[in-house]
Design a protein around this motif. Structure first.
Motif, PDB file in Angstrom:
ATOM      1  N   ARG A 296       0.854  -1.177   0.000  1.00  0.00           N
ATOM      2  CA  ARG A 296       0.000   0.000   0.000  1.00  0.00           C
ATOM      3  C   ARG A 296       0.896   1.235   0.000  1.00  0.00           C
ATOM      4  O   ARG A 296       1.813   1.302   0.838  1.00  0.00           O
ATOM      5  CB  ARG A 296      -0.900   0.008   1.253  1.00  0.00           C
ATOM      6  CG  ARG A 296      -1.787  -1.231   1.386  1.00  0.00           C
ATOM      7  CD  ARG A 296      -3.172  -1.005   0.840  1.00  0.00           C
ATOM      8  NE  ARG A 296      -3.234  -0.972  -0.603  1.00  0.00           N
ATOM      9  CZ  ARG A 296      -3.344  -2.049  -1.392  1.00  0.00           C
ATOM     10  NH1 ARG A 296      -3.336  -3.247  -0.897  1.00  0.00           N
ATOM     11  NH2 ARG A 296      -3.445  -1.924  -2.689  1.00  0.00           N
ATOM     12  N   PRO A 297       0.669   2.214  -0.886  1.00  0.00           N
ATOM     13  CA  PRO A 297      -0.244   2.116  -2.023  1.00  0.00           C
ATOM     14  C   PRO A 297       0.218   1.035  -3.004  1.00  0.00           C
ATOM     15  O   PRO A 297       1.357   0.609  -2.972  1.00  0.00           O
ATOM     16  CB  PRO A 297      -0.174   3.510  -2.665  1.00  0.00           C
ATOM     17  CG  PRO A 297       0.368   4.398  -1.586  1.00  0.00           C
ATOM     18  CD  PRO A 297       1.286   3.537  -0.780  1.00  0.00           C
ATOM     19  N   ASP A 375      -6.337   1.250  -0.903  1.00  0.00           N
ATOM     20  CA  ASP A 375      -5.431   2.396  -0.961  1.00  0.00           C
ATOM     21  C   ASP A 375      -6.032   3.599  -0.249  1.00  0.00           C
ATOM     22  O   ASP A 375      -5.345   4.328   0.476  1.00  0.00           O
ATOM     23  CB  ASP A 375      -5.127   2.760  -2.416  1.00  0.00           C
ATOM     24  CG  ASP A 375      -3.982   1.931  -2.981  1.00  0.00           C
ATOM     25  OD1 ASP A 375      -3.287   1.262  -2.197  1.00  0.00           O
ATOM     26  OD2 ASP A 375      -3.790   1.952  -4.215  1.00  0.00           O
TER      27      ASP A 375
END
Length: 392
Positions: A296-297, A375
């Motif tokens: 993440r992202p 995200d």
């Protein structure tokens, strides 16, 4: 082999369950019988009891007068603990000898009345508890053992209560009905859970996991606690961090009925060399193939981990082995804690999962790591962490 702990309060019918399991093919180790053996005449155990409680606990023929001893220890907690100090180590030693003599594919059932009280729950692959309403137990003790009500009530009060035993149970058998009903429940447990569990442990195989989205189960944290204690016992003396993560760790959140557990290690190579085999022996074999977390992202490589599952067909588990302070390790804890702390995000995630389950039933409401929601949640969670000073 599969090690099963069997327990239940006095008068619950535990012995009937033990006999039925033995008929089905289990190797039965009776702690009460062993307890008698280790205090038979001319044994060091009996000599130490007499030294502690005087010759008044001896019958005329030199054997232990169990009724006289029971009258002492069930009315005096200190006396009961002294008796346990004498007998329990001897019972454990003899139990280990008998278990070691069983076949590699055996299902060994340890019938232990005080299994919960003496803290043995984590030492078994599975704990079976027989539960019966107290009035029925009192009636049985009077009818079958000739025990007066006051003595029966004292014996029951000296043991763990039903709530404490229920918290320790991986499988709970109710014995408020007929013997036929009890036998049917035991047979179902034997064929549907114990036999495949033993085979899975022996073959290092993970049991199939259901993918259906279910409502939040308030017993999930308690089930996690049993799993964590079992893992901790298997890895002792190492004292590694273990956490309940994933949707089942968030109160009120619907989830697949799979307990997610995170085990923290120093390195994955060390985990492979020193931990994987012990986890498999304890009923948590490693899943084949390579496993990782999507970062993440998204789009920044991958976060490596090891993934183990449960050999128990009655309790699906995903055991994520991650390195301390690694991004995947931190993210699992951050995601859990943010959803716990933010009712709005918890509700949003629940709605997201339900909509996914409605539109794609085959996914069972389990979002994939590529869903943009993650995200967005990651950014919200990081903002929350910065505002609150959260640390993993």
């Amino acid at each position: 082999m599969l090690m099963v702990g069997l327990t239940g309060g006095i008068g619950s019918g535990k012995s009937a369950v033990a006999r039925r399991l033995a008929e089905r093919g289990a190797v039965l180790i009776d702690a009460d019988r062993i307890a008698r053996e280790v205090v038979a005449p001319d044994t060091p155990g009996l000599a130490e009891i007499v030294e502690s409680f005087s010759s008044r606990v001896l019958a005329a023929d030199g054997t232990l007068d169990r009724a006289a001893l029971g009258a002492i220890v069930f009315a005096d907690e200190a006396a009961r603990r002294r008796l346990e100090e004498i007998t329990h180590p001897r019972v454990r030693s003899r139990t280990a000898e008998l278990a070691a003599a069983a076949a590699p594919d055996a299902i060994v059932v340890n019938d232990v009345p005080l299994l919960v009280e003496v803290g043995l729950v984590p030492t078994y692959h599975l704990v079976v508890v027989v539960e019966t309403a107290v009035p029925i137990r009192l009636e049985r003790l009077a009818r079958d053992r000739g025990m007066d009500r006051a003595e029966a009530e004292r014996r029951i009060a000296a043991q763990a209560d039903d709530a404490r035993r229920r918290a320790a149970a991986d499988a709970l058998l109710s014995n408020d009905g007929s013997l036929t009903d009890l036998h049917a429940a035991v047979d179902a447990l034997w064929s549907g859970r114990l036999l495949p569990y033993e085979r899975n442990v022996r073959e290092r195989r993970v049991a199939p996991q259901q993918a259906q989205l279910v409502d939040y189960d308030p017993t999930w944290p308690r089930q996690y606690a049993r799993l964590a204690a079992r893992i901790r016992h298997a890895l002792a003396p190492a004292d590694l961090r273990i956490d309940h993560i994933g949707s089942t760790a968030v109160p009120g959140l619907a989830a697949k009925d799979v307990i997610d557990v995170q085990l923290t290690v120093a390195t994955l190579d060390e985990a492979d060399a020193t931990i994987a085999q012990r986890l498999a022996d304890a009923g948590f074999p490693r899943m084949s193939g390579e496993w990782w977390d999507d970062p993440r992202p998204a789009g920044r490589g991958r976060w490596e981990k090891r993934l183990h599952g449960s050999a128990d067909p009655g309790r699906p588990v995903r055991l994520h082995v991650r390195v301390a302070d690694s991004p995947g390790w931190r993210y699992a804890l951050l995601m859990r804690d943010h959803l716990r702390a933010d009712p709005g995000q918890r509700s949003a995630y629940l709605l997201f999962k339900q909509e996914l389950a409605d539109s794609a039933p085959e996914s069972a409401g389990s979002p994939t790591a590529g869903d943009p929601w993650f995200d967005e949640e990651y950014l919200r969670a990081e903002e929350w962490a910065a505002q609150t000073g959260w640390r993993p």
